[in-house]
Scaffold this motif. Sequence first.
Motif, PDB file in Angstrom:
ATOM      1  N   GLY A   1     -11.926 -21.162   1.967  1.00  0.00           N
ATOM      2  CA  GLY A   1     -11.813 -21.792   0.670  1.00  0.00           C
ATOM      3  C   GLY A   1     -11.344 -20.889  -0.453  1.00  0.00           C
ATOM      4  O   GLY A   1     -11.318 -21.303  -1.615  1.00  0.00           O
ATOM      5  N   LYS A   2     -10.979 -19.641  -0.102  1.00  0.00           N
ATOM      6  CA  LYS A   2     -10.541 -18.705  -1.131  1.00  0.00           C
ATOM      7  C   LYS A   2      -9.128 -18.220  -0.860  1.00  0.00           C
ATOM      8  O   LYS A   2      -8.616 -18.351   0.250  1.00  0.00           O
ATOM      9  N   GLU A   3      -8.507 -17.642  -1.872  1.00  0.00           N
ATOM     10  CA  GLU A   3      -7.167 -17.099  -1.715  1.00  0.00           C
ATOM     11  C   GLU A   3      -7.209 -15.762  -0.974  1.00  0.00           C
ATOM     12  O   GLU A   3      -8.238 -15.081  -0.956  1.00  0.00           O
ATOM     13  N   ARG A   4      -6.081 -15.415  -0.370  1.00  0.00           N
ATOM     14  CA  ARG A   4      -5.993 -14.126   0.308  1.00  0.00           C
ATOM     15  C   ARG A   4      -6.110 -13.005  -0.728  1.00  0.00           C
ATOM     16  O   ARG A   4      -5.493 -13.057  -1.787  1.00  0.00           O
ATOM     17  N   GLU A   5      -6.878 -11.979  -0.375  1.00  0.00           N
ATOM     18  CA  GLU A   5      -7.205 -10.887  -1.294  1.00  0.00           C
ATOM     19  C   GLU A   5      -6.763  -9.558  -0.710  1.00  0.00           C
ATOM     20  O   GLU A   5      -7.025  -9.282   0.465  1.00  0.00           O
ATOM     21  N   GLY A   6      -6.120  -8.733  -1.506  1.00  0.00           N
ATOM     22  CA  GLY A   6      -5.750  -7.396  -1.063  1.00  0.00           C
ATOM     23  C   GLY A   6      -6.978  -6.508  -1.018  1.00  0.00           C
ATOM     24  O   GLY A   6      -7.729  -6.435  -1.987  1.00  0.00           O
ATOM     25  N   VAL A   7      -7.178  -5.834   0.105  1.00  0.00           N
ATOM     26  CA  VAL A   7      -8.358  -4.989   0.305  1.00  0.00           C
ATOM     27  C   VAL A   7      -8.021  -3.519   0.148  1.00  0.00           C
ATOM     28  O   VAL A   7      -8.670  -2.798  -0.616  1.00  0.00           O
ATOM     29  N   ALA A   8      -7.015  -3.060   0.898  1.00  0.00           N
ATOM     30  CA  ALA A   8      -6.683  -1.637   0.877  1.00  0.00           C
ATOM     31  C   ALA A   8      -5.260  -1.441   1.356  1.00  0.00           C
ATOM     32  O   ALA A   8      -4.781  -2.176   2.220  1.00  0.00           O
ATOM     33  N   VAL A   9      -4.610  -0.448   0.786  1.00  0.00           N
ATOM     34  CA  VAL A   9      -3.221  -0.138   1.124  1.00  0.00           C
ATOM     35  C   VAL A   9      -3.098   1.360   1.345  1.00  0.00           C
ATOM     36  O   VAL A   9      -3.718   2.153   0.630  1.00  0.00           O
ATOM     37  N   VAL A  10      -2.273   1.737   2.334  1.00  0.00           N
ATOM     38  CA  VAL A  10      -1.992   3.150   2.576  1.00  0.00           C
ATOM     39  C   VAL A  10      -0.492   3.320   2.730  1.00  0.00           C
ATOM     40  O   VAL A  10       0.189   2.486   3.328  1.00  0.00           O
ATOM     41  N   TYR A  11       0.009   4.421   2.167  1.00  0.00           N
ATOM     42  CA  TYR A  11       1.446   4.641   2.147  1.00  0.00           C
ATOM     43  C   TYR A  11       1.847   5.669   3.203  1.00  0.00           C
ATOM     44  O   TYR A  11       0.998   6.377   3.747  1.00  0.00           O
ATOM     45  N   ALA A  12       3.143   5.763   3.455  1.00  0.00           N
ATOM     46  CA  ALA A  12       3.661   6.704   4.449  1.00  0.00           C
ATOM     47  C   ALA A  12       3.115   8.101   4.171  1.00  0.00           C
ATOM     48  O   ALA A  12       3.079   8.541   3.034  1.00  0.00           O
ATOM     49  N   GLY A  13       2.663   8.754   5.223  1.00  0.00           N
ATOM     50  CA  GLY A  13       2.050  10.070   5.064  1.00  0.00           C
ATOM     51  C   GLY A  13       0.546   9.990   5.017  1.00  0.00           C
ATOM     52  O   GLY A  13      -0.156  10.953   5.353  1.00  0.00           O
ATOM     53  N   GLY A  14       0.032   8.851   4.594  1.00  0.00           N
ATOM     54  CA  GLY A  14      -1.403   8.616   4.617  1.00  0.00           C
ATOM     55  C   GLY A  14      -2.197   9.227   3.484  1.00  0.00           C
ATOM     56  O   GLY A  14      -3.397   9.006   3.370  1.00  0.00           O
ATOM     57  N   GLY A  15      -1.529   9.986   2.603  1.00  0.00           N
ATOM     58  CA  GLY A  15      -2.282  10.669   1.567  1.00  0.00           C
ATOM     59  C   GLY A  15      -2.604   9.829   0.359  1.00  0.00           C
ATOM     60  O   GLY A  15      -3.535  10.124  -0.399  1.00  0.00           O
ATOM     61  N   ARG A  16      -1.864   8.758   0.151  1.00  0.00           N
ATOM     62  CA  ARG A  16      -2.062   7.928  -1.036  1.00  0.00           C
ATOM     63  C   ARG A  16      -2.551   6.559  -0.603  1.00  0.00           C
ATOM     64  O   ARG A  16      -2.022   5.973   0.336  1.00  0.00           O
ATOM     65  N   THR A  17      -3.559   6.087  -1.305  1.00  0.00           N
ATOM     66  CA  THR A  17      -4.160   4.794  -0.983  1.00  0.00           C
ATOM     67  C   THR A  17      -4.472   4.016  -2.258  1.00  0.00           C
ATOM     68  O   THR A  17      -4.581   4.594  -3.340  1.00  0.00           O
ATOM     69  N   ASP A  18      -4.618   2.731  -2.114  1.00  0.00           N
ATOM     70  CA  ASP A  18      -5.074   1.858  -3.191  1.00  0.00           C
ATOM     71  C   ASP A  18      -6.122   0.914  -2.610  1.00  0.00           C
ATOM     72  O   ASP A  18      -5.991   0.484  -1.453  1.00  0.00           O
ATOM     73  N   TYR A  19      -7.101   0.554  -3.440  1.00  0.00           N
ATOM     74  CA  TYR A  19      -8.183  -0.312  -2.982  1.00  0.00           C
ATOM     75  C   TYR A  19      -8.451  -1.417  -3.989  1.00  0.00           C
ATOM     76  O   TYR A  19      -8.300  -1.241  -5.208  1.00  0.00           O
ATOM     77  N   GLY A  20      -8.878  -2.554  -3.468  1.00  0.00           N
ATOM     78  CA  GLY A  20      -9.371  -3.592  -4.336  1.00  0.00           C
ATOM     79  C   GLY A  20     -10.697  -3.174  -4.962  1.00  0.00           C
ATOM     80  O   GLY A  20     -11.460  -2.423  -4.351  1.00  0.00           O
ATOM     81  N   ASP A  21     -10.960  -3.661  -6.149  1.00  0.00           N
ATOM     82  CA  ASP A  21     -12.160  -3.237  -6.868  1.00  0.00           C
ATOM     83  C   ASP A  21     -13.439  -3.543  -6.095  1.00  0.00           C
ATOM     84  O   ASP A  21     -14.413  -2.789  -6.162  1.00  0.00           O
TER      85      ASP A  21
END
Length: 123
Positions: free
Chosen positions: A39-59
Amino acid sequence: VRRLVESGGASVQAGGSLRLSCVASVNTPTMGWFRQALGKEREGVAVVYAGGGRTDYGDSVKGRFTVSRDNAKNTLWLQMNSLKSEDTAMYYCAAALAYAPDHPLSSLNYIYWGQGTQVTVSS
């Protein structure tokens, strides 16, 4: 042909941990995990970029989840700790062609998707 295959979903008690895996047949600069609860929209949880050193996370998962990748193994992981009932959802692995796109946690940036793996957290 499935380009992304997730595994590791399970039913766990609140406070527990799980590790999700995603084996990819494509290697793109940006890979991430998304989730969708009933019943909810798709939510971004975590992202990792090439090399693996940089990431982003949902709050909602910062400090509890850790995303990582091994390009040599074409594998993406999501380590989930201190799980809460609100983490219950189908979790999807996704891959984007762009490196560090604007709004990396937006599903619109991703063109390859796995079939999903279910995580259920009971309190």
